[in-house]
Design a protein around this motif. Structure first.
Motif, mmCIF file in Angstrom:
data_model
loop_
_atom_site.group_PDB
_atom_site.id
_atom_site.type_symbol
_atom_site.label_atom_id
_atom_site.label_comp_id
_atom_site.label_asym_id
_atom_site.label_seq_id
_atom_site.Cartn_x
_atom_site.Cartn_y
_atom_site.Cartn_z
ATOM 1 N N PHE A 3 0.869 -1.292 -0.107
ATOM 2 C CA PHE A 3 -0.019 0.139 -0.099
ATOM 3 C C PHE A 3 0.784 1.171 -0.004
ATOM 4 C CE2 PHE A 3 0.358 -1.580 4.333
ATOM 5 C CZ PHE A 3 0.380 -0.679 5.127
ATOM 6 N N LEU A 119 -4.814 -6.117 0.109
ATOM 7 C CA LEU A 119 -5.147 -5.609 1.465
ATOM 8 C C LEU A 119 -6.099 -6.199 2.453
ATOM 9 C CD1 LEU A 119 -6.008 -2.060 -0.241
ATOM 10 C CD2 LEU A 119 -3.800 -2.621 0.947
ATOM 11 N N VAL A 124 -8.648 0.618 2.531
ATOM 12 C CA VAL A 124 -7.321 1.465 3.053
ATOM 13 C C VAL A 124 -6.789 2.780 2.251
ATOM 14 C CG1 VAL A 124 -4.668 0.601 3.236
ATOM 15 C CG2 VAL A 124 -6.338 -0.715 3.843
ATOM 16 N N GLY A 150 -3.044 4.166 6.881
ATOM 17 C CA GLY A 150 -3.181 2.976 6.235
ATOM 18 C C GLY A 150 -2.894 1.773 6.883
ATOM 19 N N ALA A 153 -5.716 1.472 9.081
ATOM 20 C CA ALA A 153 -7.003 1.037 8.684
ATOM 21 C C ALA A 153 -7.065 -0.308 8.134
ATOM 22 C CB ALA A 153 -7.234 1.881 7.303
ATOM 23 N N GLY A 154 -5.819 -1.260 8.403
ATOM 24 C CA GLY A 154 -5.833 -2.568 8.306
ATOM 25 C C GLY A 154 -4.691 -2.978 7.317
ATOM 26 N N GLY A 155 -3.983 -2.129 6.585
ATOM 27 C CA GLY A 155 -2.795 -2.277 5.889
ATOM 28 C C GLY A 155 -2.915 -3.675 4.850
ATOM 29 N N GLU A 156 -2.092 -4.400 4.890
ATOM 30 C CA GLU A 156 -2.083 -5.633 4.098
ATOM 31 C C GLU A 156 -2.706 -6.592 4.866
ATOM 32 O OE1 GLU A 156 1.019 -7.857 2.087
ATOM 33 O OE2 GLU A 156 2.178 -5.875 1.804
#
Length: 223
Positions: A3, A119, A124, A150, A153-156
């Motif tokens: 991301f 993601l 994200v 990012g 928000a959860g990222g990968e």
């Protein structure tokens, strides 16, 4: 597996980007900036050649959408690529091919664009754009806040292991080029590196431009 966010500072004209991935050394392959031209992220089954090619089109005078189109049109394997562009005027463009991996997303805002693949959720990139637009201060700090947003928000979908922050100002070389190539907490380590580097950044620029006016080193012979 990545991301990222590319951006321009409307106040200074700086261009730059942040990126993080579960792969090693992501910024070495995917982060491309050029002073007075723009920033490009080339990711998702990466072709590092795409970054300089798009920057060349921007430097030739094309705006971000046309520069991206010129490079991606009829290009072999382009469905496997995700490319984000911001130009020196703040215009943006995004290509996300049909073979982008896993859950993916993209978003654009004022002077910035974000995208990601594999993601934890498609929102994200939008979280990164919102954080960048809300942040204040120098471009490097605004980019770091976007990257941290990012991740929050959860990222990968899985853990990340590398991250990078790269910014070009008015010089031929990036004024910021910080990388964490393999670690358990690369974004936290990148934040620590930025915290150390930020207050020294202008001194390094001064040393390059005119060492006679630069801060003293405090070592023998430095008189």
């Amino acid at each position: 597996m990545t991301f990222s966010l590319v951006a321009r500072c409307a106040r200074t004209g700086q261009v730059g980007m942040v990126i993080s991935s579960s792969s090693p050394a992501v910024a070495a392959r995917c982060a491309h900036v050029r002073a007075g031209v723009g920033a490009v992220a080339s990711q998702n089954i990466t072709d590092p050649a795409l970054g300089p090619l798009v920057l060349d089109q921007l430097q030739a005078g094309l705006a971000a959408p046309l520069a991206l189109q010129a490079v991606t049109a009829d290009r072999p394997h382009i469905d496997y690529r995700q490319v984000l562009v911001v130009d020196r005027a703040g215009a943006t463009a995004i290509h996300s091919g049909r073979q982008v991996l896993g859950i993916w997303g993209q978003a654009a805002g004022a002077d910035c664009a974000s995208g990601g693949n594999l993601l934890a959720g498609p929102g994200v990139p939008a979280a990164m754009v919102a954080a960048f637009e809300a942040a204040t201060g120098p471009l490097g700090e605004r980019l770091m806040q976007a990257l941290e947003a990012g991740l929050q928000a959860g990222g990968e979908a899985g853990p990340v292991h590398s991250a990078g922050l790269k910014v070009a100002d008015r010089l031929d070389w990036p004024v910021i080029d910080l990388r964490i190539d393999w670690a358990d907490d690369p974004i936290g380590m990148l934040r620590a590196a930025w915290t150390v580097y930020a207050p020294q950044m202008q001194a390094y620029v001064q040393r390059a431009e005119d060492p006679t006016q630069a801060p003293k080193y405090g070592v023998p012979g430095d008189e």
